[in-house]
Design a protein around this motif. Structure first.
Motif, PDB file in Angstrom:
ATOM      1  N   LEU A 166       0.809  -1.213   0.000  1.00  0.00           N
ATOM      2  CA  LEU A 166       0.000   0.000   0.000  1.00  0.00           C
ATOM      3  C   LEU A 166       0.845   1.266   0.000  1.00  0.00           C
ATOM      4  N   ASP A 167       2.161   1.126   0.028  1.00  0.00           N
ATOM      5  CA  ASP A 167       3.032   2.296  -0.039  1.00  0.00           C
ATOM      6  C   ASP A 167       3.371   2.667  -1.482  1.00  0.00           C
ATOM      7  N   GLN A 168       2.942   1.840  -2.431  1.00  0.00           N
ATOM      8  CA  GLN A 168       3.183   2.117  -3.840  1.00  0.00           C
ATOM      9  C   GLN A 168       2.173   3.148  -4.359  1.00  0.00           C
ATOM     10  N   PRO A 169       2.509   3.871  -5.438  1.00  0.00           N
ATOM     11  CA  PRO A 169       1.501   4.745  -6.064  1.00  0.00           C
ATOM     12  C   PRO A 169       0.277   3.941  -6.505  1.00  0.00           C
ATOM     13  N   VAL A 170      -0.863   4.607  -6.549  1.00  0.00           N
ATOM     14  CA  VAL A 170      -2.117   3.919  -6.852  1.00  0.00           C
ATOM     15  C   VAL A 170      -2.059   3.244  -8.215  1.00  0.00           C
ATOM     16  N   ILE A 171      -1.485   3.905  -9.203  1.00  0.00           N
ATOM     17  CA  ILE A 171      -1.392   3.323 -10.543  1.00  0.00           C
ATOM     18  C   ILE A 171      -0.546   2.057 -10.511  1.00  0.00           C
ATOM     19  N   MET A 172       0.547   2.108  -9.762  1.00  0.00           N
ATOM     20  CA  MET A 172       1.405   0.925  -9.652  1.00  0.00           C
ATOM     21  C   MET A 172       0.667  -0.211  -8.950  1.00  0.00           C
ATOM     22  N   GLN A 173      -0.108   0.128  -7.919  1.00  0.00           N
ATOM     23  CA  GLN A 173      -0.882  -0.898  -7.211  1.00  0.00           C
ATOM     24  C   GLN A 173      -1.871  -1.563  -8.161  1.00  0.00           C
ATOM     25  N   TYR A 174      -2.507  -0.749  -9.019  1.00  0.00           N
ATOM     26  CA  TYR A 174      -3.481  -1.315  -9.953  1.00  0.00           C
ATOM     27  C   TYR A 174      -2.817  -2.275 -10.929  1.00  0.00           C
ATOM     28  N   PHE A 175      -1.687  -1.891 -11.497  1.00  0.00           N
ATOM     29  CA  PHE A 175      -1.041  -2.750 -12.487  1.00  0.00           C
ATOM     30  C   PHE A 175      -0.475  -4.020 -11.840  1.00  0.00           C
ATOM     31  N   ILE A 176      -0.048  -3.923 -10.591  1.00  0.00           N
ATOM     32  CA  ILE A 176       0.393  -5.121  -9.881  1.00  0.00           C
ATOM     33  C   ILE A 176      -0.794  -6.063  -9.678  1.00  0.00           C
ATOM     34  N   TRP A 177      -1.939  -5.476  -9.284  1.00  0.00           N
ATOM     35  CA  TRP A 177      -3.147  -6.289  -9.102  1.00  0.00           C
ATOM     36  C   TRP A 177      -3.573  -6.924 -10.422  1.00  0.00           C
ATOM     37  N   LEU A 178      -3.562  -6.133 -11.507  1.00  0.00           N
ATOM     38  CA  LEU A 178      -3.988  -6.636 -12.811  1.00  0.00           C
ATOM     39  C   LEU A 178      -3.070  -7.755 -13.285  1.00  0.00           C
ATOM     40  N   LYS A 179      -1.778  -7.598 -13.077  1.00  0.00           N
ATOM     41  CA  LYS A 179      -0.828  -8.641 -13.474  1.00  0.00           C
ATOM     42  C   LYS A 179      -1.105  -9.935 -12.719  1.00  0.00           C
ATOM     43  N   ASN A 180      -1.368  -9.828 -11.426  1.00  0.00           N
ATOM     44  CA  ASN A 180      -1.648 -11.026 -10.630  1.00  0.00           C
ATOM     45  C   ASN A 180      -2.955 -11.691 -11.053  1.00  0.00           C
ATOM     46  N   VAL A 181      -3.971 -10.877 -11.378  1.00  0.00           N
ATOM     47  CA  VAL A 181      -5.266 -11.432 -11.795  1.00  0.00           C
ATOM     48  C   VAL A 181      -5.124 -12.187 -13.104  1.00  0.00           C
ATOM     49  N   LEU A 182      -4.374 -11.634 -14.037  1.00  0.00           N
ATOM     50  CA  LEU A 182      -4.169 -12.305 -15.320  1.00  0.00           C
ATOM     51  C   LEU A 182      -3.433 -13.633 -15.147  1.00  0.00           C
ATOM     52  N   GLN A 183      -2.727 -13.785 -14.039  1.00  0.00           N
ATOM     53  CA  GLN A 183      -2.048 -15.045 -13.729  1.00  0.00           C
ATOM     54  C   GLN A 183      -2.894 -15.961 -12.854  1.00  0.00           C
ATOM     55  N   GLY A 184      -4.151 -15.532 -12.596  1.00  0.00           N
ATOM     56  CA  GLY A 184      -5.049 -16.347 -11.776  1.00  0.00           C
ATOM     57  C   GLY A 184      -4.918 -16.127 -10.293  1.00  0.00           C
ATOM     58  N   ASN A 185      -4.199 -15.072  -9.890  1.00  0.00           N
ATOM     59  CA  ASN A 185      -3.990 -14.776  -8.476  1.00  0.00           C
ATOM     60  C   ASN A 185      -4.767 -13.508  -8.127  1.00  0.00           C
ATOM     61  N   PHE A 186      -5.854 -13.652  -7.356  1.00  0.00           N
ATOM     62  CA  PHE A 186      -6.666 -12.513  -6.964  1.00  0.00           C
ATOM     63  C   PHE A 186      -6.198 -11.876  -5.668  1.00  0.00           C
ATOM     64  N   GLY A 187      -5.062 -12.299  -5.169  1.00  0.00           N
ATOM     65  CA  GLY A 187      -4.510 -11.702  -3.965  1.00  0.00           C
ATOM     66  C   GLY A 187      -4.968 -12.400  -2.703  1.00  0.00           C
ATOM     67  N   TYR A 188      -4.586 -11.791  -1.572  1.00  0.00           N
ATOM     68  CA  TYR A 188      -4.918 -12.335  -0.257  1.00  0.00           C
ATOM     69  C   TYR A 188      -5.820 -11.364   0.488  1.00  0.00           C
ATOM     70  N   SER A 189      -6.758 -11.916   1.215  1.00  0.00           N
ATOM     71  CA  SER A 189      -7.654 -11.096   2.018  1.00  0.00           C
ATOM     72  C   SER A 189      -6.869 -10.417   3.139  1.00  0.00           C
ATOM     73  N   LEU A 190      -7.114  -9.121   3.341  1.00  0.00           N
ATOM     74  CA  LEU A 190      -6.409  -8.381   4.379  1.00  0.00           C
ATOM     75  C   LEU A 190      -6.937  -8.699   5.770  1.00  0.00           C
ATOM     76  N   THR A 191      -8.187  -9.178   5.850  1.00  0.00           N
ATOM     77  CA  THR A 191      -8.784  -9.464   7.158  1.00  0.00           C
ATOM     78  C   THR A 191      -8.828 -10.956   7.474  1.00  0.00           C
ATOM     79  N   ASN A 192      -9.031 -11.799   6.451  1.00  0.00           N
ATOM     80  CA  ASN A 192      -9.087 -13.247   6.673  1.00  0.00           C
ATOM     81  C   ASN A 192      -7.745 -13.932   6.463  1.00  0.00           C
ATOM     82  N   HIS A 193      -6.799 -13.218   5.838  1.00  0.00           N
ATOM     83  CA  HIS A 193      -5.451 -13.754   5.603  1.00  0.00           C
ATOM     84  C   HIS A 193      -5.489 -15.075   4.837  1.00  0.00           C
ATOM     85  N   ARG A 194      -6.374 -15.109   3.843  1.00  0.00           N
ATOM     86  CA  ARG A 194      -6.506 -16.283   2.988  1.00  0.00           C
ATOM     87  C   ARG A 194      -6.618 -15.830   1.545  1.00  0.00           C
TER      88      ARG A 194
END
Length: 316
Positions: A57-85
């Motif tokens: 979350l210390d990255q610029p917003v645009i960078m955060q979006y492209f990191i998220w998009l790259k992970n989604v295209l690889q089938g990785n939707f990230g980890y939940s911040l509250t459930n840690h899953r």
């Protein structure tokens, strides 16, 4: 047909990308900081910044979006911040409960709304039509959370006929127990859906009854029952297909308010808890899954149009 399907799929790609951009921007513009849920009174400023860095979350917003998009295209939707899953694991875990509830409500809604609408249209402005219309207006007007609370008060608190919340009774593992827990939330969704669907289908049926082919059928000696259920109903299928196509997203997203009122462990309650917990990856995951299912639903509806009405040769 194959070319049209491929064209629609390709057209949906920029649409989904636009939805992801808007959703990501709205989430970032929302007030609140998800890091606060990890902060304890004994933490120093360096510890807080370390947490922020570990979450990206210390990255610029645009960078955060492209990191998220790259992970989604690889089938990785990230980890939940509250459930840690993993987000995908959470979604797939909650999906059966939502599909069961929303699918049952949709099926019952169509089974009830279609004959009611046809009967109301055939008795336009008569007592039965006015009664059905009044009930429909009530269903459209009342808030779903209030109706759910009223059902809980009557059938769970006062009469003790049905459980008030959850999907299972602790220590009980049976299909009938799940059915009992699902009756009240399903009743809420079914009543609201029937109220909306019946008005829409009724107006379509009335317009069909004013067509020339209806009078021609009567001239050939067809009965009113035959005209309604063999001819008018067939031509009312198109708006029903539209309803089904638009409902695909609900099968994924669930009913946020109803699932929360009844503590139903589906996608809706997961979405509400994610919004309050500022769980950005889960919010984005649910949003994109819902958007994808809406696109798929519209595609399936267009295909069914050409099946039901052969005059429709190309998809819009």
């Amino acid at each position: 047909m194959k070319k049209n399907i491929l064209r629609r799929v390709l057209q949906s790609i920029p649409l989904l990308w636009f939805i992801s951009v808007v959703s990501f921007a709205l989430i970032k513009l929302a007030p609140g900081d998800p890091v606060n849920s990890f902060v304890t009174p004994n933490m120093s400023a360096e510890d807080v910044e370390r947490i922020r860095h570990s979450l990206g979350l210390d990255q610029p917003v645009i960078m955060q979006y492209f990191i998220w998009l790259k992970n989604v295209l690889q089938g990785n939707f990230g980890y939940s911040l509250t459930n840690h899953r993993p987000v995908l694991e959470l979604i797939l875990e909650r999906l059966p409960a939502t599909i069961g509830l929303m699918g049952s409500a949709l099926f019952l809604s169509l089974i009830i709304a279609i004959p009611l609408s046809i009967i109301a249209a055939s008795r336009k402005n008569k007592l039965l039509d006015r009664g059905i219309g009044m009930i429909s207006y009530i269903g459209i007007s009342i808030p779903s959370f209030w109706f759910g609370i009223m059902l809980i008060y009557i059938f769970a608190v006062k009469l003790h006929w049905l459980p008030s919340m959850g999907m299972r009774t602790i220590g009980v593992d049976s299909f009938w127990d799940i059915v009992k827990h699902g009756i009240l939330p399903c009743a809420v969704l079914t009543f609201i859906n029937v109220s909306m669907y019946s008005r829409y289908i009724r107006s379509q049926a009335i317009s069909q009854l004013e067509e020339d082919y209806v009078q021609i059928q009567y001239a050939y000696g067809a009965t009113k029952r035959s005209v309604l259920w063999r001819h008018v109903l067939k031509n009312v299928l198109l708006p029903i297909i539209t309803i089904l196509g638009m409902s695909f997203a609900d099968l994924i997203a669930g009913a946020f308010i109803t699932e929360t009122v009844f503590s139903w462990p589906g996608m809706g309650s997961l979405g509400i808890s994610s919004v309050f917990g500022l769980d950005y990856p889960v919010i984005m995951g649910i949003t994109m899954f819902s958007s994808f299912m809406l696109v798929i639903g519209n595609l399936v509806a267009d295909i069914l149009y050409s099946v039901v009405d052969p005059r429709i040769k190309t998809m819009r």
